[in-house]
Motif scaffolding. Structure first.
Motif, PDB file in Angstrom:
ATOM      1  N   LEU A 169      47.060 -21.562 -15.039  1.00 58.37           N
ATOM      2  CA  LEU A 169      48.256 -21.045 -15.693  1.00 58.37           C
ATOM      3  C   LEU A 169      48.526 -19.605 -15.260  1.00 58.37           C
ATOM      4  N   THR A 170      47.496 -18.791 -15.241  1.00 56.15           N
ATOM      5  CA  THR A 170      47.646 -17.404 -14.825  1.00 56.15           C
ATOM      6  C   THR A 170      48.025 -17.307 -13.349  1.00 56.15           C
ATOM      7  N   ALA A 208      54.691 -17.137  -9.463  1.00 52.83           N
ATOM      8  CA  ALA A 208      56.101 -17.163  -9.855  1.00 52.83           C
ATOM      9  C   ALA A 208      56.677 -15.755  -9.908  1.00 52.83           C
ATOM     10  N   SER A 209      55.887 -14.798 -10.380  1.00 47.37           N
ATOM     11  CA  SER A 209      56.388 -13.420 -10.426  1.00 47.37           C
ATOM     12  C   SER A 209      56.586 -12.862  -9.027  1.00 47.37           C
ATOM     13  N   ILE A 210      55.719 -13.228  -8.099  1.00 51.21           N
ATOM     14  CA  ILE A 210      55.899 -12.773  -6.719  1.00 51.21           C
ATOM     15  C   ILE A 210      57.125 -13.438  -6.097  1.00 51.21           C
ATOM     16  N   ILE A 224      56.208  -5.075 -13.827  1.00 51.18           N
ATOM     17  CA  ILE A 224      56.088  -5.578 -15.197  1.00 51.18           C
ATOM     18  C   ILE A 224      55.649  -7.036 -15.192  1.00 51.18           C
ATOM     19  N   LEU A 225      56.209  -7.843 -14.290  1.00 52.11           N
ATOM     20  CA  LEU A 225      55.810  -9.249 -14.206  1.00 52.11           C
ATOM     21  C   LEU A 225      54.351  -9.394 -13.784  1.00 52.11           C
ATOM     22  N   ILE A 226      53.918  -8.578 -12.843  1.00 55.10           N
ATOM     23  CA  ILE A 226      52.518  -8.643 -12.398  1.00 55.10           C
ATOM     24  C   ILE A 226      51.579  -8.172 -13.512  1.00 55.10           C
ATOM     25  N   LEU A 227      51.949  -7.120 -14.234  1.00 54.35           N
ATOM     26  CA  LEU A 227      51.123  -6.664 -15.357  1.00 54.35           C
ATOM     27  C   LEU A 227      51.078  -7.698 -16.475  1.00 54.35           C
ATOM     28  N   LEU A 228      52.167  -8.434 -16.660  1.00 50.48           N
ATOM     29  CA  LEU A 228      52.169  -9.528 -17.640  1.00 50.48           C
ATOM     30  C   LEU A 228      51.169 -10.605 -17.246  1.00 50.48           C
ATOM     31  N   CYS A 229      51.116 -10.939 -15.972  1.00 46.40           N
ATOM     32  CA  CYS A 229      50.145 -11.933 -15.500  1.00 46.40           C
ATOM     33  C   CYS A 229      48.710 -11.442 -15.674  1.00 46.40           C
ATOM     34  N   ILE A 230      48.467 -10.189 -15.381  1.00 44.23           N
ATOM     35  CA  ILE A 230      47.114  -9.637 -15.534  1.00 44.23           C
ATOM     36  C   ILE A 230      46.713  -9.618 -17.006  1.00 44.23           C
TER      37      ILE A 230
END
Length: 135
Positions: free
Chosen positions: A87-88, A94-96, A121-127
């Protein structure tokens, strides 16, 4: 569907090997529904209608559970915990995939900076998703 082995009820009068893999033995603790390891000094409580044991650790918020299949202990996990990595990873990809075309189409200046901020922000959300669901 995953193949599962037969689950055996835990008898509090029997000895079992320690699920912590330290070659210890689980011995019943008198007058309780608990078992203790003679090697690693861990205490386990019998739960779920005598089908699981749960490790008692007051300092660790996530408790481990094991099921006895007649020969060995099997670690039990919730279904969402088995697939959180995928999922992560899919959220990260998807963010990339969203960020790169957005950054390519932006000309520059304020739009480019806002696009970079959105991608971060999208990458930090994934992390943060990965950190929240890992053990």
């Amino acid at each position: 569907m995953r193949w599962q082995k037969k689950i055996v009820k835990i008898d509090l009068n029997c000895e079992y090997p320690c699920p912590c893999r330290r070659k210890g033995r689980l011995l019943p603790i008198i007058l309780t529904e608990a078992m203790g390891c003679d090697r690693c000094q861990q205490i386990f409580v019998v739960t779920d209608e005598e089908e699981c044991i749960e490790q008692l650790t007051p300092s660790y918020p996530y408790k481990k559970k094991w099921r006895w299949n007649g020969k060995a202990w099997m670690l039990t996990q919730k279904p969402w915990q088995e697939s959180y990595f995928y999922l992560t990873l899919s959220c990260f990809l998807a963010s990339i995939l969203i960020s790169i075309p957005l950054l390519i189409t932006l000309n520059g200046g304020v739009k480019l900076i806002s696009g970079i901020i959105l991608g971060l922000i999208l990458i930090l959300l994934c992390i943060s998703l990965w950190l929240a669901y890992r053990r």
